[in-house]
Design a protein around this motif. Structure first.
Motif, PDB file in Angstrom:
ATOM      1  N   UNK A 151      47.030  45.056  26.084  1.00 14.54           N
ATOM      2  CA  UNK A 151      46.200  45.822  26.542  1.00 14.54           C
ATOM      3  C   UNK A 151      47.427  47.114  27.393  1.00 14.54           C
ATOM      4  N   UNK A 152      47.258  48.589  27.092  1.00 14.07           N
ATOM      5  CA  UNK A 152      48.318  49.170  27.690  1.00 14.07           C
ATOM      6  C   UNK A 152      47.481  50.851  28.551  1.00 14.07           C
ATOM      7  N   UNK A 153      46.804  50.581  29.936  1.00 14.29           N
ATOM      8  CA  UNK A 153      45.923  51.704  30.306  1.00 14.29           C
ATOM      9  C   UNK A 153      46.157  51.798  31.758  1.00 14.29           C
ATOM     10  N   UNK A 154      45.905  52.557  32.426  1.00 12.83           N
ATOM     11  CA  UNK A 154      45.804  52.588  34.000  1.00 12.83           C
ATOM     12  C   UNK A 154      43.956  52.738  33.889  1.00 12.83           C
ATOM     13  N   UNK A 155      42.988  52.511  33.426  1.00 12.52           N
ATOM     14  CA  UNK A 155      41.655  51.987  33.514  1.00 12.52           C
ATOM     15  C   UNK A 155      41.556  51.002  33.814  1.00 12.52           C
ATOM     16  N   UNK A 156      40.534  50.998  35.482  1.00 10.06           N
ATOM     17  CA  UNK A 156      40.182  49.065  35.935  1.00 10.06           C
ATOM     18  C   UNK A 156      38.979  48.809  35.129  1.00 10.06           C
ATOM     19  N   UNK A 157      38.129  49.900  33.898  1.00 12.35           N
ATOM     20  CA  UNK A 157      37.547  49.943  33.633  1.00 12.35           C
ATOM     21  C   UNK A 157      37.678  48.943  31.859  1.00 12.35           C
ATOM     22  N   UNK A 172      48.012  39.838  33.463  1.00 13.49           N
ATOM     23  CA  UNK A 172      48.177  41.144  34.054  1.00 13.49           C
ATOM     24  C   UNK A 172      49.851  42.105  35.308  1.00 13.49           C
ATOM     25  N   UNK A 173      50.588  43.106  34.571  1.00 13.58           N
ATOM     26  CA  UNK A 173      51.809  43.526  35.468  1.00 13.58           C
ATOM     27  C   UNK A 173      52.422  44.908  34.598  1.00 13.58           C
ATOM     28  N   UNK A 174      52.604  45.288  36.200  1.00 15.11           N
ATOM     29  CA  UNK A 174      53.015  46.517  35.748  1.00 15.11           C
ATOM     30  C   UNK A 174      54.226  46.885  34.247  1.00 15.11           C
ATOM     31  N   UNK A 175      53.933  48.252  33.628  1.00 19.37           N
ATOM     32  CA  UNK A 175      54.957  48.678  32.292  1.00 19.37           C
ATOM     33  C   UNK A 175      56.377  48.821  32.813  1.00 19.37           C
ATOM     34  N   UNK A 176      56.035  49.177  33.591  1.00 18.63           N
ATOM     35  CA  UNK A 176      57.455  48.836  33.804  1.00 18.63           C
ATOM     36  C   UNK A 176      58.789  48.039  34.853  1.00 18.63           C
ATOM     37  N   UNK A 190      35.222  38.300  36.531  1.00 23.86           N
ATOM     38  CA  UNK A 190      34.855  38.793  38.241  1.00 23.86           C
ATOM     39  C   UNK A 190      35.376  38.374  39.531  1.00 23.86           C
ATOM     40  N   UNK A 191      36.523  37.950  39.333  1.00 20.53           N
ATOM     41  CA  UNK A 191      37.360  37.661  40.185  1.00 20.53           C
ATOM     42  C   UNK A 191      37.311  38.396  41.027  1.00 20.53           C
ATOM     43  N   UNK A 192      36.717  38.105  42.467  1.00 17.59           N
ATOM     44  CA  UNK A 192      36.507  38.603  43.362  1.00 17.59           C
ATOM     45  C   UNK A 192      38.335  40.362  44.300  1.00 17.59           C
ATOM     46  N   UNK A 193      39.315  39.455  43.872  1.00 23.00           N
ATOM     47  CA  UNK A 193      39.726  40.500  43.813  1.00 23.00           C
ATOM     48  C   UNK A 193      40.714  41.358  43.003  1.00 23.00           C
ATOM     49  N   UNK A 194      40.277  41.230  41.808  1.00 27.40           N
ATOM     50  CA  UNK A 194      40.779  42.374  40.431  1.00 27.40           C
ATOM     51  C   UNK A 194      40.979  43.769  41.245  1.00 27.40           C
ATOM     52  N   UNK A 195      39.898  44.086  42.251  1.00 29.13           N
ATOM     53  CA  UNK A 195      40.112  45.437  42.542  1.00 29.13           C
ATOM     54  C   UNK A 195      41.685  45.896  43.344  1.00 29.13           C
ATOM     55  N   UNK A 196      42.146  44.578  44.407  1.00 33.01           N
ATOM     56  CA  UNK A 196      42.975  44.798  44.876  1.00 33.01           C
ATOM     57  C   UNK A 196      44.797  44.592  44.440  1.00 33.01           C
ATOM     58  N   UNK A 197      44.388  43.341  43.296  1.00 34.06           N
ATOM     59  CA  UNK A 197      45.595  43.385  42.658  1.00 34.06           C
ATOM     60  C   UNK A 197      45.740  44.685  40.976  1.00 34.06           C
ATOM     61  N   UNK A 198      44.577  45.277  40.924  1.00 33.13           N
ATOM     62  CA  UNK A 198      44.529  46.365  39.995  1.00 33.13           C
ATOM     63  C   UNK A 198      45.346  47.441  40.506  1.00 33.13           C
ATOM     64  N   UNK A 199      44.621  47.454  42.333  1.00 33.78           N
ATOM     65  CA  UNK A 199      45.455  48.708  43.415  1.00 33.78           C
ATOM     66  C   UNK A 199      46.374  48.599  43.178  1.00 33.78           C
ATOM     67  N   UNK A 200      47.508  47.632  43.557  1.00 35.48           N
ATOM     68  CA  UNK A 200      48.875  46.571  43.866  1.00 35.48           C
ATOM     69  C   UNK A 200      49.143  47.274  42.328  1.00 35.48           C
ATOM     70  N   UNK A 201      49.140  46.998  40.710  1.00 39.38           N
ATOM     71  CA  UNK A 201      49.774  47.096  39.925  1.00 39.38           C
ATOM     72  C   UNK A 201      49.833  48.351  39.777  1.00 39.38           C
ATOM     73  N   UNK A 202      49.007  48.971  39.628  1.00 34.84           N
ATOM     74  CA  UNK A 202      48.525  50.222  39.545  1.00 34.84           C
ATOM     75  C   UNK A 202      49.603  51.365  39.713  1.00 34.84           C
ATOM     76  N   UNK A 208      50.018  46.211  31.642  1.00 34.32           N
ATOM     77  CA  UNK A 208      49.746  45.677  30.481  1.00 34.32           C
ATOM     78  C   UNK A 208      48.754  44.650  31.365  1.00 34.32           C
ATOM     79  N   UNK A 209      48.221  44.666  30.203  1.00 36.52           N
ATOM     80  CA  UNK A 209      47.190  43.115  29.820  1.00 36.52           C
ATOM     81  C   UNK A 209      47.342  42.543  28.975  1.00 36.52           C
ATOM     82  N   UNK A 210      47.419  41.085  28.803  1.00 40.05           N
ATOM     83  CA  UNK A 210      48.306  40.257  27.945  1.00 40.05           C
ATOM     84  C   UNK A 210      46.943  39.356  27.513  1.00 40.05           C
ATOM     85  N   UNK A 211      46.687  38.616  26.804  1.00 38.25           N
ATOM     86  CA  UNK A 211      46.243  37.737  26.989  1.00 38.25           C
ATOM     87  C   UNK A 211      46.231  36.458  27.265  1.00 38.25           C
TER      88      UNK A 211
END
Length: 348
Positions: A151-157, A172-176, A190-202, A208-211
């Motif tokens: 998945x490639x997106x900037x949406x946390x949802x 999860x990693x940056x596209x560039x 449900x990971x508690x630090x998902x929002x912080x990770x998302x903010x750091x990478x986005x 990019x999210x890969x299984x």
């Protein structure tokens, strides 16, 4: 012949870089070399293209450390030359290293490499092909059979939805980006630090999210391809297994991963064969595949590294085989007097 190695900066080079090994092999075969950086091109009013190259004495250095010391020291000289005096420009810069601090420099190699190719210089990897591969979105153009679900997106949802669909987790990693920077394993939405990770990478752009591939706990395999096929010398493949440090999801050597010898199986060769047609079409001369199980995690087309480690593990100088291939390309260029396009010549 003269080979120009295009790199991000002279001070950023190290004795262990693959570029250093390639330069050492070129000198040992009697060629001249020079180094170019993003600020070294000059396109004049008469449409001539010149470069300010850092040159080294044409002598045989016994060790990479000696060559590196000469490059950084007073033995190196700055020489202005017409690009036509160069036979090969080897584009070996990492655009992601310049993306934040020097965005103007990130794609200079491809831009001026295109002009050099139009003037008869052999440019590898082909600059037009590299322009297509400016970020990891390029990977999505290869067959789904060899790619993790992505998945490639900037949406946390969207990211949360992807995680819900993959109970074994996701990477999860940056596209560039490169070198394992800002790469995270997410176990669940449900990971508690998902929002912080998302903010750091986005903050670096798209994500990019890969299984997650469970086989990644054993590390990945870095396999070099040259001219679209696995790089071999003396019956050995240019390949290593990169094993992540304990508690680390990344296997990159820069992220404390370790390298061990690896046996290349028919299954791995089949994966390489699957991606070969597009790499050849895009003029990708030297490429590094990062393989986990039956999937490729990344295709490194800008500055794949590790040949020095492979040299030590197998006592085989794969860099010399790469220089031999460049000699053949220059011979073909001269024989056909420019009738073969650079993109085709790059993978012949």
């Amino acid at each position: 012949m003269r080979i120009a190695f295009f790199v991000n900066s002279i001070e950023g080079e190290t004795p262990t870089y693959t570029t250093t090994g390639l330069a050492l092999a070129a000198l040992s075969r009697g060629h001249d070399i020079c180094y170019l950086t993003p600020g070294d091109f000059v396109l004049r009013a008469d449409d001539s293209l010149s470069v300010r190259g850092r040159t080294l004495p044409s002598k045989r250095y016994k060790k990479a450390e000696s060559l590196h010391a000469a490059l950084q020291g007073e033995e190196a000289a700055i020489e202005t030359m017409d690009v036509g005096d160069i036979d090969v420009v080897f584009l070996r810069n990492d655009p992601s290293l310049d993306a934040d601090t020097r965005p103007w420099a990130a794609h200079v190699g491809a831009m001026f490499g295109r002009l050099a190719a139009a003037r008869g210089v052999v440019v590898v990897n082909d600059p037009d092909g590299l322009s297509l591969a400016q970020n990891k979105l390029y990977f999505q153009e290869f067959p789904p059979a060899v790619r993790p679900e992505t998945l490639i997106s900037k949406s946390i949802d969207e990211i949360r939805g992807f995680l819900e669909a993959h109970p074994k987790g996701a990477i999860m990693k940056p596209l560039q980006g490169s070198g394992g920077k800002n790469v995270f394993k997410i176990g669940s939405p449900d990971e508690t630090n998902l929002n912080q990770i998302f903010e750091a990478v986005s903050g670096e752009g798209y994500l990019i999210a890969q299984n997650y591939l469970p086989a990644a706990t054993e590390g990945d395999i870095r396999l070099f391809l040259m001219n679209g096929r696995p790089l071999e010398r003396d019956g050995k493949y240019a390949a290593i297994r990169r094993v992540p440090a304990k508690g680390e999801v990344r296997s990159n050597i820069h992220a404390s991963g370790t390298a061990v010898a690896v046996e290349i199986t028919p299954e791995i060769l089949a994966i390489a064969e699957t991606v070969r047609p597009k790499l050849v079409e895009d003029g990708m001369f030297l490429v590094g595949l990062d393989i986990v199980g039956d999937k490729i995690l990344e295709i490194n087309v800008f500055t794949p590294g590790g040949l020095n480690i492979m040299h030590d593990l197998y006592e085989v100088d794969f860099a010399e085989t790469v220089i031999e291939a460049l000699e053949n390309k220059v011979a073909l260029r001269d024989a056909y007097a420019g009738a073969i396009a650079n993109r085709m010549l790059a993978t012949l």
